[in-house]
Motif scaffolding. Structure first.
Motif, PDB file in Angstrom:
ATOM      1  N   ALA A  13       7.115  16.023   5.017  1.00 61.45           N
ATOM      2  CA  ALA A  13       5.846  15.342   5.275  1.00 61.45           C
ATOM      3  C   ALA A  13       5.037  15.196   3.986  1.00 61.45           C
ATOM      4  CB  ALA A  13       5.035  16.101   6.317  1.00 61.45           C
ATOM      5  N   ASN A  14       5.040  16.204   3.141  1.00 61.64           N
ATOM      6  CA  ASN A  14       4.310  16.116   1.883  1.00 61.64           C
ATOM      7  C   ASN A  14       4.941  15.103   0.936  1.00 61.64           C
ATOM      8  OD1 ASN A  14       2.363  17.980   2.583  1.00 61.64           O
ATOM      9  ND2 ASN A  14       3.548  19.697   1.792  1.00 61.64           N
ATOM     10  N   TYR A  15       6.251  15.013   0.935  1.00 65.39           N
ATOM     11  CA  TYR A  15       6.935  14.074   0.050  1.00 65.39           C
ATOM     12  C   TYR A  15       6.692  12.624   0.483  1.00 65.39           C
ATOM     13  CZ  TYR A  15      10.611  11.898  -2.685  1.00 65.39           C
ATOM     14  OH  TYR A  15      11.304  11.096  -3.553  1.00 65.39           O
ATOM     15  N   PHE A  16       6.745  12.367   1.795  1.00 68.58           N
ATOM     16  CA  PHE A  16       6.628  11.012   2.306  1.00 68.58           C
ATOM     17  C   PHE A  16       5.235  10.706   2.855  1.00 68.58           C
ATOM     18  CE2 PHE A  16      11.206  11.746   2.677  1.00 68.58           C
ATOM     19  CZ  PHE A  16      11.677  10.630   2.022  1.00 68.58           C
ATOM     20  N   CYS A  17       4.182  11.328   2.349  1.00 71.86           N
ATOM     21  CA  CYS A  17       2.856  11.158   2.940  1.00 71.86           C
ATOM     22  C   CYS A  17       2.180   9.849   2.545  1.00 71.86           C
ATOM     23  CB  CYS A  17       1.955  12.336   2.588  1.00 71.86           C
ATOM     24  SG  CYS A  17       1.506  12.432   0.864  1.00 71.86           S
ATOM     25  N   LEU A  18       2.725   9.099   1.603  1.00 69.07           N
ATOM     26  CA  LEU A  18       2.114   7.836   1.189  1.00 69.07           C
ATOM     27  C   LEU A  18       2.583   6.705   2.090  1.00 69.07           C
ATOM     28  CD1 LEU A  18       2.457   8.196  -2.649  1.00 69.07           C
ATOM     29  CD2 LEU A  18       0.485   8.696  -1.236  1.00 69.07           C
ATOM     30  N   GLY A  19       1.671   5.851   2.453  1.00 68.01           N
ATOM     31  CA  GLY A  19       2.012   4.711   3.293  1.00 68.01           C
ATOM     32  C   GLY A  19       1.728   4.989   4.762  1.00 68.01           C
ATOM     33  N   PRO A  20       2.040   4.045   5.625  1.00 66.87           N
ATOM     34  CA  PRO A  20       1.793   4.208   7.066  1.00 66.87           C
ATOM     35  C   PRO A  20       2.846   5.131   7.686  1.00 66.87           C
ATOM     36  CG  PRO A  20       2.723   2.055   6.628  1.00 66.87           C
ATOM     37  CD  PRO A  20       2.495   2.696   5.304  1.00 66.87           C
ATOM     38  N   VAL A  21       2.475   6.358   7.968  1.00 66.86           N
ATOM     39  CA  VAL A  21       3.444   7.352   8.439  1.00 66.86           C
ATOM     40  C   VAL A  21       3.185   7.850   9.857  1.00 66.86           C
ATOM     41  CG1 VAL A  21       4.005   8.167   6.127  1.00 66.86           C
ATOM     42  CG2 VAL A  21       2.112   9.198   7.362  1.00 66.86           C
ATOM     43  N   SER A  22       2.140   7.398  10.516  1.00 65.80           N
ATOM     44  CA  SER A  22       1.777   7.933  11.830  1.00 65.80           C
ATOM     45  C   SER A  22       2.895   7.772  12.851  1.00 65.80           C
ATOM     46  CB  SER A  22       0.515   7.257  12.353  1.00 65.80           C
ATOM     47  OG  SER A  22      -0.565   7.545  11.511  1.00 65.80           O
ATOM     48  N   GLN A  23       3.476   6.598  12.943  1.00 68.54           N
ATOM     49  CA  GLN A  23       4.555   6.374  13.914  1.00 68.54           C
ATOM     50  C   GLN A  23       5.794   7.172  13.555  1.00 68.54           C
ATOM     51  OE1 GLN A  23       5.076   2.143  14.001  1.00 68.54           O
ATOM     52  NE2 GLN A  23       3.502   1.857  15.557  1.00 68.54           N
ATOM     53  N   ALA A  24       6.092   7.270  12.280  1.00 69.18           N
ATOM     54  CA  ALA A  24       7.255   8.050  11.849  1.00 69.18           C
ATOM     55  C   ALA A  24       7.060   9.522  12.177  1.00 69.18           C
ATOM     56  CB  ALA A  24       7.490   7.860  10.355  1.00 69.18           C
ATOM     57  N   TYR A  25       5.866  10.056  11.944  1.00 69.39           N
ATOM     58  CA  TYR A  25       5.600  11.461  12.250  1.00 69.39           C
ATOM     59  C   TYR A  25       5.715  11.724  13.746  1.00 69.39           C
ATOM     60  CZ  TYR A  25       3.915  12.615   7.541  1.00 69.39           C
ATOM     61  OH  TYR A  25       3.802  12.860   6.208  1.00 69.39           O
ATOM     62  N   PRO A  70      -0.912  15.573  13.675  1.00 70.30           N
ATOM     63  CA  PRO A  70      -2.298  15.824  13.251  1.00 70.30           C
ATOM     64  C   PRO A  70      -2.507  15.789  11.737  1.00 70.30           C
ATOM     65  CG  PRO A  70      -1.650  17.419  14.899  1.00 70.30           C
ATOM     66  CD  PRO A  70      -0.425  16.643  14.543  1.00 70.30           C
ATOM     67  N   ARG A  71      -1.445  15.870  10.955  1.00 68.45           N
ATOM     68  CA  ARG A  71      -1.589  15.827   9.498  1.00 68.45           C
ATOM     69  C   ARG A  71      -2.139  14.483   9.020  1.00 68.45           C
ATOM     70  NH1 ARG A  71       1.014  18.637   5.914  1.00 68.45           N
ATOM     71  NH2 ARG A  71       1.883  20.600   6.528  1.00 68.45           N
ATOM     72  N   THR A  72      -1.933  13.423   9.780  1.00 70.54           N
ATOM     73  CA  THR A  72      -2.330  12.087   9.330  1.00 70.54           C
ATOM     74  C   THR A  72      -3.807  11.802   9.537  1.00 70.54           C
ATOM     75  OG1 THR A  72      -1.744  11.087  11.442  1.00 70.54           O
ATOM     76  CG2 THR A  72      -0.026  11.176   9.763  1.00 70.54           C
ATOM     77  N   ARG A  73      -4.520  12.673  10.222  1.00 70.92           N
ATOM     78  CA  ARG A  73      -5.946  12.420  10.469  1.00 70.92           C
ATOM     79  C   ARG A  73      -6.755  12.374   9.182  1.00 70.92           C
ATOM     80  NH1 ARG A  73      -6.059  16.409  15.380  1.00 70.92           N
ATOM     81  NH2 ARG A  73      -5.168  15.042  16.936  1.00 70.92           N
ATOM     82  N   THR A  74      -6.332  13.110   8.175  1.00 68.91           N
ATOM     83  CA  THR A  74      -7.068  13.137   6.916  1.00 68.91           C
ATOM     84  C   THR A  74      -6.638  12.020   5.979  1.00 68.91           C
ATOM     85  OG1 THR A  74      -5.494  14.683   5.941  1.00 68.91           O
ATOM     86  CG2 THR A  74      -7.418  15.625   7.056  1.00 68.91           C
ATOM     87  N   PHE A  75      -5.582  11.280   6.332  1.00 68.75           N
ATOM     88  CA  PHE A  75      -5.109  10.179   5.494  1.00 68.75           C
ATOM     89  C   PHE A  75      -5.734   8.880   5.988  1.00 68.75           C
ATOM     90  CE2 PHE A  75      -0.829  12.567   5.256  1.00 68.75           C
ATOM     91  CZ  PHE A  75      -1.367  13.476   4.370  1.00 68.75           C
ATOM     92  N   SER A  76      -6.524   8.234   5.156  1.00 70.27           N
ATOM     93  CA  SER A  76      -7.150   6.981   5.581  1.00 70.27           C
ATOM     94  C   SER A  76      -6.128   5.855   5.691  1.00 70.27           C
ATOM     95  CB  SER A  76      -8.238   6.593   4.594  1.00 70.27           C
ATOM     96  OG  SER A  76      -7.672   6.405   3.306  1.00 70.27           O
ATOM     97  N   ALA A  78      -2.884   6.188   6.696  1.00 64.77           N
ATOM     98  CA  ALA A  78      -1.747   6.531   7.555  1.00 64.77           C
ATOM     99  C   ALA A  78      -1.856   5.983   8.958  1.00 64.77           C
ATOM    100  CB  ALA A  78      -1.595   8.040   7.607  1.00 64.77           C
ATOM    101  N   THR A  79      -2.899   5.274   9.300  1.00 64.28           N
ATOM    102  CA  THR A  79      -3.090   4.814  10.679  1.00 64.28           C
ATOM    103  C   THR A  79      -2.751   3.352  10.850  1.00 64.28           C
ATOM    104  OG1 THR A  79      -5.409   4.405  10.200  1.00 64.28           O
ATOM    105  CG2 THR A  79      -4.841   6.543  11.149  1.00 64.28           C
ATOM    106  N   ALA A  80      -1.832   2.842  10.108  1.00 64.42           N
ATOM    107  CA  ALA A  80      -1.455   1.423  10.213  1.00 64.42           C
ATOM    108  C   ALA A  80      -0.603   1.162  11.409  1.00 64.42           C
ATOM    109  CB  ALA A  80      -0.724   0.992   8.953  1.00 64.42           C
TER     110      ALA A  80
END
Length: 80
Positions: A13-25, A70-76, A78-80
């Motif tokens: 998750a830390n490695y791939f945290c850039l970009g729209p990741v909500s659906q992947a997570y 829940p990790r994506t809540r702090t990423f502006s 990540a909600t694409a």
């Protein structure tokens, strides 16, 4: 097993945290829950999918499995 799995999930998750990741997570969380239940059922010789014996609350609260959603809540971004 949970400790190894958590280290792998958090590292991924830390490695791939850039970009729209909500659906992947969400997809990864679902896959991890299913595969962990399969492993627990085989270990404890339980028939069926194991959702009754090992509900989500047991996996997350009692066993300490990490949840990626829940990790994506702090990423502006990540909600694409």
């Amino acid at each position: 097993m949970i400790t190894r799995l958590n280290r792998m999930l958090v590292g991924w998750a830390n490695y791939f945290c850039l970009g729209p990741v909500s659906q992947a997570y969400r997809a990864i969380d679902q896959h991890v829950r299913r595969r962990l239940r399969q492993w627990l059922c085989a270990k404890h010789k339980v028939r069926g999918p194991g959702t009754t014996r090992f509900p989500d609350e047991h996996l997350y609260l009692d066993l300490g499995l990490e949840r990626l959603g829940p990790r994506t809540r702090t990423f502006s971004w990540a909600t694409a």
